[in-house]
Design an enzyme around this catalytic site. Structure first.
Site, PDB file in Angstrom:
ATOM      1  N   CYS A  19      -7.060   3.612  -4.139  1.00  0.00           N
ATOM      2  CA  CYS A  19      -7.813   3.288  -2.918  1.00  0.00           C
ATOM      3  C   CYS A  19      -6.920   3.261  -1.684  1.00  0.00           C
ATOM      4  O   CYS A  19      -7.418   3.179  -0.565  1.00  0.00           O
ATOM      5  CB  CYS A  19      -8.509   1.936  -3.063  1.00  0.00           C
ATOM      6  SG  CYS A  19      -7.353   0.583  -3.326  1.00  0.00           S
ATOM      7  N   ASP A  78      -4.886   0.863  -0.845  1.00  0.00           N
ATOM      8  CA  ASP A  78      -4.618  -0.494  -0.365  1.00  0.00           C
ATOM      9  C   ASP A  78      -3.196  -0.926  -0.723  1.00  0.00           C
ATOM     10  O   ASP A  78      -2.616  -0.421  -1.684  1.00  0.00           O
ATOM     11  CB  ASP A  78      -5.629  -1.470  -0.963  1.00  0.00           C
ATOM     12  CG  ASP A  78      -7.025  -1.257  -0.396  1.00  0.00           C
ATOM     13  OD1 ASP A  78      -7.137  -0.552   0.619  1.00  0.00           O
ATOM     14  OD2 ASP A  78      -7.983  -1.773  -0.972  1.00  0.00           O
ATOM     15  N   CYS A 103      -9.214  -4.494   0.456  1.00  0.00           N
ATOM     16  CA  CYS A 103     -10.618  -4.883   0.396  1.00  0.00           C
ATOM     17  C   CYS A 103     -10.728  -6.408   0.274  1.00  0.00           C
ATOM     18  O   CYS A 103      -9.730  -7.114   0.114  1.00  0.00           O
ATOM     19  CB  CYS A 103     -11.266  -4.228  -0.818  1.00  0.00           C
ATOM     20  SG  CYS A 103     -10.630  -4.877  -2.369  1.00  0.00           S
ATOM     21  N   CYS A 150      -8.235  -4.673  -8.178  1.00  0.00           N
ATOM     22  CA  CYS A 150      -7.736  -5.328  -6.962  1.00  0.00           C
ATOM     23  C   CYS A 150      -6.904  -6.558  -7.351  1.00  0.00           C
ATOM     24  O   CYS A 150      -5.874  -6.847  -6.733  1.00  0.00           O
ATOM     25  CB  CYS A 150      -8.888  -5.738  -6.063  1.00  0.00           C
ATOM     26  SG  CYS A 150     -10.165  -4.479  -5.889  1.00  0.00           S
TER      27      CYS A 150
HETATM   28 FE1  FES Z   1      -8.365  -1.259  -3.056  1.00  0.00          FE
HETATM   29 FE2  FES Z   1      -9.656  -3.427  -3.843  1.00  0.00          FE
HETATM   30  S1  FES Z   1     -10.506  -1.468  -3.378  1.00  0.00           S
HETATM   31  S2  FES Z   1      -7.511  -3.124  -3.755  1.00  0.00           S
END
Ligand code: FES
Length: 132
Positions: A36, A38, A61, A105
């Site tokens: 993602c 992140d 997120c 996550c």
């Molecule tokens: Fe990327 Fe939650 S969607 S860490």
């Protein structure tokens, strides 16, 4: 979002604990989720194999914010051997659970904490010098 998440998750999303950086951190670790994009950074002060202080910065997120936030509360004052026993399930449980599709996550915080212990043991507590 509120239908998916527990009240504890929402509390940590809206009021994350221990956000920021730490001037006297002796361990700084980053973890990311390539799926993602992140990313999370923990700034940690470890002395005598105990986490004395921890803060975090994140681009992520809501579940990533909540799991990182509750992880800082869990490990504050915790010996490193107990930190190594933490995993994504323990962190999610501290938030009264996460939807299955958001467990990755939670894993970001767990893997960053494990990396922090490894970094401490190989640098601050070991022979190698930290990379700064
Ligand atoms: Fe990327 Fe939650 S969607 S860490």
């Amino acid at each position: 979002m509120s239908g998916l998440y527990s009240a504890k998750v929402l509390d940590h999303v809206h009021n994350p604990r221990n956000v920021g950086s730490l001037d006297d951190a002796n361990v700084v670790v980053q973890a990311g989720d390539p799926g993602c994009g992140d990313a999370l950074v923990f700034f940690i002060k470890i002395e005598n194999d105990i986490i004395h202080d921890i803060k975090f910065l994140i681009k992520g997120c809501g579940a990533a914010i909540a799991t990182s936030s509750v992880a800082t509360e869990l490990v504050m004052g915790m010996p490193l051997d107990e930190v190594l026993a933490l995993n994504d399930q323990v962190i999610a449980a501290a938030l009264d659970g996460l939807p299955e599709e958001k467990m990755h996550c939670s894993n970001m915080a767990a893997s960053a904490l494990h990396a922090a212990v490894a970094q401490y043991q190989s640098t601050v507590a070991g022979d190698a010098q930290p990379i700064v």
